[in-house]
Write a protein that holds these residues in place. Sequence first.
Motif, mmCIF file in Angstrom:
data_model
loop_
_atom_site.group_PDB
_atom_site.id
_atom_site.type_symbol
_atom_site.label_atom_id
_atom_site.label_comp_id
_atom_site.label_asym_id
_atom_site.label_seq_id
_atom_site.Cartn_x
_atom_site.Cartn_y
_atom_site.Cartn_z
ATOM 1 N N LEU A 24 0.843 -1.198 0.000
ATOM 2 C CA LEU A 24 0.000 0.000 0.000
ATOM 3 C C LEU A 24 0.877 1.248 0.000
ATOM 4 N N PRO A 25 0.393 2.336 -0.571
ATOM 5 C CA PRO A 25 1.160 3.591 -0.535
ATOM 6 C C PRO A 25 1.412 4.005 0.911
ATOM 7 N N LEU A 26 2.664 4.265 1.231
ATOM 8 C CA LEU A 26 3.046 4.537 2.616
ATOM 9 C C LEU A 26 2.427 5.822 3.151
ATOM 10 N N VAL A 27 2.472 6.898 2.359
ATOM 11 C CA VAL A 27 2.038 8.198 2.867
ATOM 12 C C VAL A 27 0.534 8.223 3.176
ATOM 13 N N PRO A 28 -0.353 7.830 2.248
ATOM 14 C CA PRO A 28 -1.786 7.831 2.598
ATOM 15 C C PRO A 28 -2.107 6.915 3.774
ATOM 16 N N TYR A 29 -1.488 5.756 3.811
ATOM 17 C CA TYR A 29 -1.723 4.826 4.923
ATOM 18 C C TYR A 29 -1.326 5.456 6.252
ATOM 19 N N SER A 30 -0.147 6.045 6.308
ATOM 20 C CA SER A 30 0.330 6.661 7.551
ATOM 21 C C SER A 30 -0.535 7.851 7.941
ATOM 22 N N LEU A 31 -0.949 8.642 6.963
ATOM 23 C CA LEU A 31 -1.789 9.800 7.263
ATOM 24 C C LEU A 31 -3.142 9.376 7.823
ATOM 25 N N PHE A 32 -3.720 8.302 7.267
ATOM 26 C CA PHE A 32 -5.008 7.834 7.796
ATOM 27 C C PHE A 32 -4.855 7.286 9.207
ATOM 28 N N CYS A 33 -3.735 6.643 9.501
ATOM 29 C CA CYS A 33 -3.488 6.207 10.878
ATOM 30 C C CYS A 33 -3.423 7.417 11.796
ATOM 31 N N GLY A 34 -2.814 8.505 11.316
ATOM 32 C CA GLY A 34 -2.738 9.725 12.104
ATOM 33 C C GLY A 34 -4.105 10.314 12.378
ATOM 34 N N VAL A 35 -4.951 10.390 11.348
ATOM 35 C CA VAL A 35 -6.307 10.936 11.528
ATOM 36 C C VAL A 35 -7.105 10.057 12.485
ATOM 37 N N ALA A 36 -6.957 8.728 12.369
ATOM 38 C CA ALA A 36 -7.704 7.810 13.228
ATOM 39 C C ALA A 36 -7.380 8.032 14.702
ATOM 40 N N LEU A 37 -6.140 8.334 15.014
ATOM 41 C CA LEU A 37 -5.756 8.550 16.401
ATOM 42 C C LEU A 37 -6.097 9.954 16.891
ATOM 43 N N ALA A 38 -6.349 10.888 15.972
ATOM 44 C CA ALA A 38 -6.580 12.279 16.363
ATOM 45 C C ALA A 38 -8.033 12.584 16.710
ATOM 46 N N ILE A 39 -8.969 11.669 16.376
ATOM 47 C CA ILE A 39 -10.400 11.950 16.512
ATOM 48 C C ILE A 39 -10.847 11.933 17.976
ATOM 49 N N VAL A 57 -6.750 14.521 3.806
ATOM 50 C CA VAL A 57 -6.062 13.246 3.591
ATOM 51 C C VAL A 57 -6.785 12.414 2.541
ATOM 52 N N ALA A 58 -8.137 12.414 2.575
ATOM 53 C CA ALA A 58 -8.897 11.678 1.559
ATOM 54 C C ALA A 58 -8.647 12.254 0.174
ATOM 55 N N ALA A 59 -8.592 13.583 0.082
ATOM 56 C CA ALA A 59 -8.318 14.215 -1.207
ATOM 57 C C ALA A 59 -6.919 13.860 -1.696
ATOM 58 N N TYR A 60 -5.961 13.844 -0.769
ATOM 59 C CA TYR A 60 -4.590 13.480 -1.140
ATOM 60 C C TYR A 60 -4.511 12.023 -1.581
ATOM 61 N N ALA A 61 -5.209 11.147 -0.833
ATOM 62 C CA ALA A 61 -5.151 9.720 -1.150
ATOM 63 C C ALA A 61 -5.730 9.416 -2.524
ATOM 64 N N THR A 62 -6.776 10.124 -2.915
ATOM 65 C CA THR A 62 -7.390 9.878 -4.217
ATOM 66 C C THR A 62 -6.731 10.682 -5.322
ATOM 67 N N CYS A 120 -21.589 16.141 -5.094
ATOM 68 C CA CYS A 120 -20.513 17.100 -5.418
ATOM 69 C C CYS A 120 -19.208 16.719 -4.723
ATOM 70 N N THR A 121 -19.290 16.395 -3.422
ATOM 71 C CA THR A 121 -18.058 16.033 -2.720
ATOM 72 C C THR A 121 -17.490 14.717 -3.243
ATOM 73 N N TRP A 122 -18.382 13.790 -3.604
ATOM 74 C CA TRP A 122 -17.888 12.547 -4.215
ATOM 75 C C TRP A 122 -17.172 12.835 -5.522
ATOM 76 N N ARG A 123 -17.737 13.754 -6.296
ATOM 77 C CA ARG A 123 -17.153 14.042 -7.608
ATOM 78 C C ARG A 123 -15.765 14.659 -7.496
ATOM 79 N N ILE A 124 -15.541 15.449 -6.445
ATOM 80 C CA ILE A 124 -14.210 16.056 -6.311
ATOM 81 C C ILE A 124 -13.292 15.208 -5.433
ATOM 82 N N GLY A 125 -13.786 14.047 -4.991
ATOM 83 C CA GLY A 125 -12.903 13.075 -4.366
ATOM 84 C C GLY A 125 -12.715 13.195 -2.877
ATOM 85 N N ILE A 126 -13.668 13.805 -2.155
ATOM 86 C CA ILE A 126 -13.495 13.879 -0.706
ATOM 87 C C ILE A 126 -14.632 13.183 0.046
#
Length: 426
Positions: free
Chosen positions: A139-154, A196-201, A264-270
Amino acid sequence: MTSPRHAPETLLVLVLVQLIVMIAAARTCNGVARRLGQPGVIGEIVAGLLLGPSLFGRLCPHLSATLFPASAAGPVTMISQVGLILLMFQIGSGFEFSRLPAGRARSGVVATALLSVSLPFGLGVWLGWLSAPALAPGLPLVPYSLFCGVALAITAVPILGRILVEFGLAREPVGLLAISAAALNDVLGWLLLGAVAAYATGGLSPAALLARALAIALLAATWRLVLWPLSRRLLAAFPVAPDGQLPPNLLATALCLMFALALCTWRIGIFPIFGGFAAGLLFHRDAGFVAAWQLQVGRFVLVFFLPIFFTYTGLHTDLLGLDAADLGWLALVLATAIGGKLCAGYLAGRLAGLDAPHAAILGALMNTRGLMELIVLDVGRDLGVLPPKMFTMLVVMAVATTVLTGPLLRVLLPRIGHLATRQVEA
């Protein structure tokens, strides 16, 4: 063998049976959780886990395969996602901006929110980078790591609010600081998740990221300059009735706006859920609309759609699929998630002038995650940046950190001479 002509009816019967099982299991576990002194939503999350491969699929594999076959996954997934958009509308419309920092308390609230987001986010990114070779190979390292970061920040504001009432802290300074900081944490968390979702997509292409940023800016401008005044006119043209009934035209238009923004948000990837949240924010200033929605639509969303979402999550979570080596990673996930929030809340509390016991209580409160965490994980899983084992570990973390809040408070509150006052349904 069922003929193709009868296939839709057969699928409908199967989905109806699934709905009966999901709703009944969720309400039963909701009641059990509340009797154990936990928020009812924790019981519903556990019900979803029990219906998945962690228990039901393991004990009764043939019955599980019959009840939850792949052929019925499509309709249930769609119902789940529609319910999530409705839930995000509900969260947006009920978002209490009055809890955001203001006046003399601003510096303490901002410090608490920033620390409770940045420290766990940094630890989560580090955890993702460390665990990627073992848990996310390929898996791409950066998106994976960023999502782990968001998961712990909530931090979960709705459950935190209920916990504050349950323990008699809703009007105490530490409780007000916690809920205010959690509200700001929520704003920062959703912004982080969207970015992060926008970056990942969007990948690493600067052109793609620039196009995504421009699309988001255009949507934000349309929301503020067009939809915001439109919603004011809509509420004036179709006011909530004196008896609290939502006018059908107002409800229909709100639903159309919600689903249009989700598209609209789906169309722009978030992700579509952000459209639901943005639509809800259009109506949050109208207390009559919010109250009417919660009474007439909100309860149906919570009782019907949420169990489907929890079961959908549970079917992708296999607790028994973790082997001995994974348990070490699970322990590290829990230690990092719990330690990050507790330490961030404690440090922020001390900076805000709280003594050590009150600062520890603040850290315990900020550690609450619950449903908000599952929404983040659902986004990461659907985008393909959270592999099954890390998804399972983070689901366990979401439940564990929320369950832990009550026992921690029961230990810490007597140290400041405060006892829980009453129990409320959550």
